[in-house]
Design an enzyme around this catalytic site. Structure first.
Site: not given
Ligand code: LLP
Length: 420
Positions: A243, A278-281, A317, A321, A347-348
């Protein structure tokens, strides 16, 4: 030093000019920097190893943000674990060389087949989000003659103050189990023969630029851990989810990993809990961009359009969003700017990557859509029968193709026409 910088009037990724990448591989193209990916993971690892409560911490990269094998493999080599949400992601991380003992499995809808796959692989933990899911896992683990390690994903009912589509920790969300029911659910879990209670988990939302909701969520979770301990249910780890946000606009300030993690680690000190993240972004978002070329300029009465060869199918995105991505000319020109809506050929009306952007550009110019490393290619589709973009990774002065551009034939390869 940023891995993305202007040198001699041309935007570079590490030592490579984006114009050279466009020449060699075509556009649209996703371009990632190995150095930036490495630095973002190291930032987490350095903060954790510097804190007594972070010594044995596990950083599980949220694969959904970008699941390219090369990126997964790079993170695996640097010691990361993975947060997966499907059997497909499990197969990917295993193919990329992940250690299954560092894999957590999140998500509200795990099938029995996915559970079996993960049990056979011997993953670290299942993050469980409902009673029926707990019961299904108990049954599947029984059939496999195994005990499934679990955390309950508890919903702390904290407002992350982010976009409603990406906030997950409020009680009306589909995610997690209600805070009020968590104690009872742990009791049930502890009594199931094929379940081993291992930890607790929460994830409150994505793209948080203010770290205070994380602290609030942790305080609520710690209170629950104390209640559990009173009942003799002791936990081995605490998973704080992902997050942490990134800056999408040059003028934004992004919180450091230290300013996010240290207050959390301070509260965890002395509790003997292994920390899981659990970092993603944050690990990939600012390590990648989408490179595109202007096909046409359409200058109108009310609005001007820069029509590019990337579209909403490449980067969803903005359409989904109303997300902002900076859009930079690869070879900036001197001269007056005009406001352009930067749009694709789909086409949107929602097919835009930016609106009212002041640009001084000509047809044929290259643009870089910045901060596109997370939830860019991972959410791309083939809408309008558009093959997905090539992905390349820059490493110093070398460029590696990490996913070939799709061909149209590949898109309909699995389709068939009726016999008569
Ligand atoms: N853990 C869980 C359980 C999650 O659902 C998520 C993201 C993460 C970790 C990773 O979160 P992050 O660190 O990336 O914020 N498609 C959207 C974001 C959807 C996030 C879904 N869950 C966007 O493009 O902003």
């Amino acid at each position: 030093m940023s891995s993305f910088a202007l040198k001699n009037g041309v935007l570079h990724v590490e030592s490579v000019a984006l114009s050279a990448i466009a020449e060699r591989f075509g556009t649209p193209a996703y371009v990632y920097s190995r150095a930036a990916l490495t630095a973002s993971l190291r930032e987490f690892q350095d903060v954790l190893t510097a804190h007594p409560a972070g010594q044995d911490a596990l950083v599980c990269y949220a694969v959904k943000a970008n699941s390219n094998l090369a990126i997964l493999n790079l993170f695996a080599r640097l010691g990361a674990g993975f947060d997966i949400v499907s059997g497909g992601e499990l197969q990917r991380v295993l193919a990329a060389g992940a250690d299954p003992k560092k894999v957590v499995f999140s998500g509200v809808g795990k099938t029995a087949a996915e559970m079996k796959l993960a049990l056979d692989a011997g993953i670290f933990c299942f993050n469980i989000e409902s009673i029926p899911e707990l019961e299904r896992l108990n049954e599947v683990a029984g059939q496999c003659g195994k005990q499934a390690p679990i955390s309950l994903r508890v919903n702390p009912n904290v407002d992350p103050k982010t976009h409603p589509y990406i906030s997950t920790g409020l009680k009306e969300a589909k995610f997690g189990v209600a805070y009020e029911h968590a104690l009872d659910l742990y009791r049930r879990a502890a009594a199931l023969p094929h379940i081993a209670v291992a930890g607790i988990d929460c994830h409150i939302g994505s793209q948080l630029l203010d770290p205070s909701p994380f602290v609030e969520a942790l305080e609520r979770i710690l209170a629950l851990i104390d209640q559990l301990a009173d009942e003799g249910i002791t936990l081995h780890h605490i998973d704080l989810g992902g997050g942490l946000g990134i800056k999408y606009k040059a003028e934004q300030v992004q919180p450091t990993v230290a300013s996010y993690l240290n207050p959390l680690l301070d509260k965890l000190q002395g509790r003997g809990l292994q920390v899981v993240l659990e970092p993603g972004r944050r690990l990939v978002g600012n390590a990648g961009l989408l490179l595109t070329r202007i096909e046409f300029l359409k200058e109108g009465e009310g609005k001007n359009f820069a029509i590019i060869d990337a579209a909403m199918n490449d980067l969803m995105r903005p359409a989904l969003y109303e997300a902002w991505h900076d859009i930079e000319p690869v070879e900036p020109r001197d001269g007056a700017t005009r406001d352009y809506d930067v749009v694709g050929p789909v086409c949107e009306t929602g097919d835009f990557l930016g609106q009212a952007r002041p640009l001084c550009v000509q047809p044929g110019d290259l643009l870089a859509v910045m901060s596109a490393g997370a939830y860019g290619m991972a959410m791309a589709s083939n809408y309008n029968t558009r093959p997905r973009a090539v992905e390349v990774m820059v490493d110093g002065d070398a460029v590696h193709v990490i996913r070939q551009r799709e061909t149209v034939e590949q898109l309909y390869a699995g389709e068939s026409i009726l016999p008569q």
